[in-house]
Design a protein around this motif. Structure first.
Motif, PDB file in Angstrom:
ATOM      1  N   SER A 124       0.762  -1.284  -0.010  1.00 32.50           N
ATOM      2  CA  SER A 124      -0.112   0.057   0.163  1.00 32.50           C
ATOM      3  C   SER A 124       0.871   1.166   0.077  1.00 32.50           C
ATOM      4  O   SER A 124       0.544   2.262  -0.562  1.00 32.50           O
ATOM      5  N   SER A 125       2.128   1.117   0.758  1.00 30.03           N
ATOM      6  CA  SER A 125       2.936   2.387   0.618  1.00 30.03           C
ATOM      7  C   SER A 125       4.371   2.003   1.308  1.00 30.03           C
ATOM      8  O   SER A 125       4.358   0.899   1.660  1.00 30.03           O
ATOM      9  N   MET A 126       5.305   2.752   0.802  1.00 30.61           N
ATOM     10  CA  MET A 126       6.647   2.662   1.155  1.00 30.61           C
ATOM     11  C   MET A 126       7.135   3.931   1.773  1.00 30.61           C
ATOM     12  O   MET A 126       6.972   4.713   1.046  1.00 30.61           O
ATOM     13  N   GLU A 127       7.659   3.706   2.935  1.00 30.56           N
ATOM     14  CA  GLU A 127       8.363   4.697   3.674  1.00 30.56           C
ATOM     15  C   GLU A 127       9.857   4.754   3.660  1.00 30.56           C
ATOM     16  O   GLU A 127      10.245   3.568   4.063  1.00 30.56           O
ATOM     17  N   VAL A 128      10.643   5.763   3.228  1.00 36.11           N
ATOM     18  CA  VAL A 128      11.883   5.379   3.182  1.00 36.11           C
ATOM     19  C   VAL A 128      12.713   6.701   3.444  1.00 36.11           C
ATOM     20  O   VAL A 128      12.243   8.031   2.992  1.00 36.11           O
ATOM     21  N   GLY A 129      13.870   6.724   4.244  1.00 37.99           N
ATOM     22  CA  GLY A 129      14.667   7.743   4.200  1.00 37.99           C
ATOM     23  C   GLY A 129      15.453   8.181   3.194  1.00 37.99           C
ATOM     24  O   GLY A 129      16.253   6.957   2.522  1.00 37.99           O
ATOM     25  N   VAL A 130      15.769   9.369   2.882  1.00 33.09           N
ATOM     26  CA  VAL A 130      16.713   9.770   1.805  1.00 33.09           C
ATOM     27  C   VAL A 130      17.734  10.700   2.131  1.00 33.09           C
ATOM     28  O   VAL A 130      17.356  11.606   2.875  1.00 33.09           O
ATOM     29  N   ARG A 131      18.863  10.641   1.822  1.00 36.86           N
ATOM     30  CA  ARG A 131      20.036  11.578   2.540  1.00 36.86           C
ATOM     31  C   ARG A 131      20.536  12.194   1.063  1.00 36.86           C
ATOM     32  O   ARG A 131      21.295  11.437   0.027  1.00 36.86           O
ATOM     33  N   ALA A 132      20.619  13.485   0.919  1.00 34.19           N
ATOM     34  CA  ALA A 132      21.038  14.087  -0.271  1.00 34.19           C
ATOM     35  C   ALA A 132      22.464  14.556   0.159  1.00 34.19           C
ATOM     36  O   ALA A 132      22.833  15.375   0.915  1.00 34.19           O
ATOM     37  N   VAL A 133      23.634  14.130  -0.901  1.00 37.86           N
ATOM     38  CA  VAL A 133      24.878  14.404  -0.624  1.00 37.86           C
ATOM     39  C   VAL A 133      25.494  15.124  -1.635  1.00 37.86           C
ATOM     40  O   VAL A 133      26.779  15.453  -1.473  1.00 37.86           O
ATOM     41  N   GLY A 134      24.831  15.512  -2.662  1.00 37.51           N
ATOM     42  CA  GLY A 134      25.817  16.281  -3.890  1.00 37.51           C
ATOM     43  C   GLY A 134      24.685  16.422  -5.078  1.00 37.51           C
ATOM     44  O   GLY A 134      23.621  16.365  -4.951  1.00 37.51           O
ATOM     45  N   ARG A 135      25.396  16.655  -6.077  1.00 38.01           N
ATOM     46  CA  ARG A 135      24.576  17.206  -7.418  1.00 38.01           C
ATOM     47  C   ARG A 135      25.567  16.625  -8.398  1.00 38.01           C
ATOM     48  O   ARG A 135      26.554  16.396  -8.506  1.00 38.01           O
ATOM     49  N   VAL A 136      24.676  16.170  -9.613  1.00 39.89           N
ATOM     50  CA  VAL A 136      25.064  15.845 -11.000  1.00 39.89           C
ATOM     51  C   VAL A 136      24.436  16.569 -11.832  1.00 39.89           C
ATOM     52  O   VAL A 136      23.102  17.129 -11.728  1.00 39.89           O
TER      53      VAL A 136
END
Length: 343
Positions: A124-136
């Protein structure tokens, strides 16, 4: 709900491992190269990346960490594939009114924070942690556009609206330019004012006073420190894995600039506008990003100054100049748990 971690930890999967897996190490041939061979080598140096499209106001900026809830099967599949085949790395692309913009936020999926919620008929859903570390920068190459220098794509604006290309692309690094001595002086002035606004350099007496300070300031300080640490750690990892060492002062200013944005966007504000987010992600000028981050922090303080508090002329002037430079009057990002776009 368990507490969420906002610090990078020792792990087997991440940006460094993704680069190692997909980088072409056979590009050091000493034999003369034709124009075609040179173009082919540049294409080989691009790295494949799965992409999640976001509105500019929803985008996660480098150094920031949050959790998202996905309810669309396509996005749950992309998260699963990033963990399985892309060393837990995924990109956040910006979908604006003009199409898909070239600059993408490079993120690590925090597997420890992945939760699958089962429904009556399956996921029904997915909860996930995301860490932004840079750019491309997205640099997909076709017969009409040849990448130049690993960053420019045939002189075009690198925008596409083709639905088939939304969720996967090829990317090249997008990093800040080195600062000369004059720029470092200006950058240091911006940094000192950022630190002053956030009260990060204080005497013991000021620290005692701060204990009774607002929850808002403490929240901003926490987000600044988290973003600064994440960017600094990624810079050290990048420098250790490359043949050339980065400038420590430049890296410090870069981390400070993203820390300022993290502190500014920690406060939810109405009339969200993502234009400054795009400006911060697109520029390779650290001084410009420091200016933008300082302006956002100054604008955050405006309600506090309305109570007949004295405002430093430099801060007021900088705020007006920055607002004019950004072309936007309200530039605050409110990160959400849950993505409504494309569902």
């Amino acid at each position: 709900q368990s507490a969420r971690s906002h610090q990078s930890t020792s792990k087997l999967y991440g940006v460094r491992e993704w680069r190692a897996k997909y980088s072409n190490h056979n590009t050091t041939s000493s034999s003369p190269q034709s124009s075609y061979d040179h173009q082919q080598q540049q294409q080989d140096q691009l790295l494949p990346l799965l992409l999640l499209p976001f509105n500019p106001s929803q985008i996660l900026l480098p150094g920031q960490t949050t959790s998202y809830t996905f309810r669309h099967g396509k996005y749950m599949d992309l998260i699963d594939e990033s963990i399985t085949h892309y060393e837990s790395v995924i990109g956040m692309s910006i979908l604006s009114d003009d199409g898909l913009l070239p600059i993408t936020v490079l993120c690590e999926v925090i597997e420890e924070e992945l939760e699958i919620n089962m429904g009556y008929r399956g996921f029904s859903s997915m909860e996930v942690g995301v860490r932004a570390v840079g750019r491309v920068r997205r640099c997909d190459v076709n017969s009409n556009n040849i990448i130049s220098g690993g960053t420019t794509f045939g002189g075009d604006d690198l925008r596409t609206t083709a639905l088939d290309d939304i969720h996967q692309g090829k990317v090249a690094d997008w990093t800040d330019d080195p600062l000369d001595e004059e720029q470092k002086v200006v950058a240091n002035e911006y940094k000192e004012n950022i630190m002053s606004i956030l009260r990060l350099k204080q005497t013991q007496e000021e620290e005692d006073t701060q204990r009774s300070s607002s929850e808002r300031l403490r929240k901003q300080q926490k987000h600044y420190a988290s973003a600064y640490d994440i960017i600094s750690l990624e810079k050290r990892r990048s420098n250790n894995s490359s043949s050339s060492n980065g400038d420590d002062a430049d890296d410090d200013f870069t981390a400070t600039s993203w820390g300022a944005f993290a502190a500014a966007t920690a406060i939810d504000r109405p009339d969200v506008d993502g234009s400054v987010n795009i400006d911060a992600l697109s520029t390779t000028n650290t001084v410009e990003r420091l200016r933008l981050g300082l302006a956002m922090l100054l604008e955050n303080q405006m309600p506090l100054w309305s109570n007949n508090e004295e405002v430093d002329d430099f801060f007021a002037t900088t705020a007006r100049r920055s607002a004019r430079g950004s072309g936007s009057e309200s530039t605050f990002s409110s990160l959400q748990d849950g993505i409504d776009t494309f569902q």
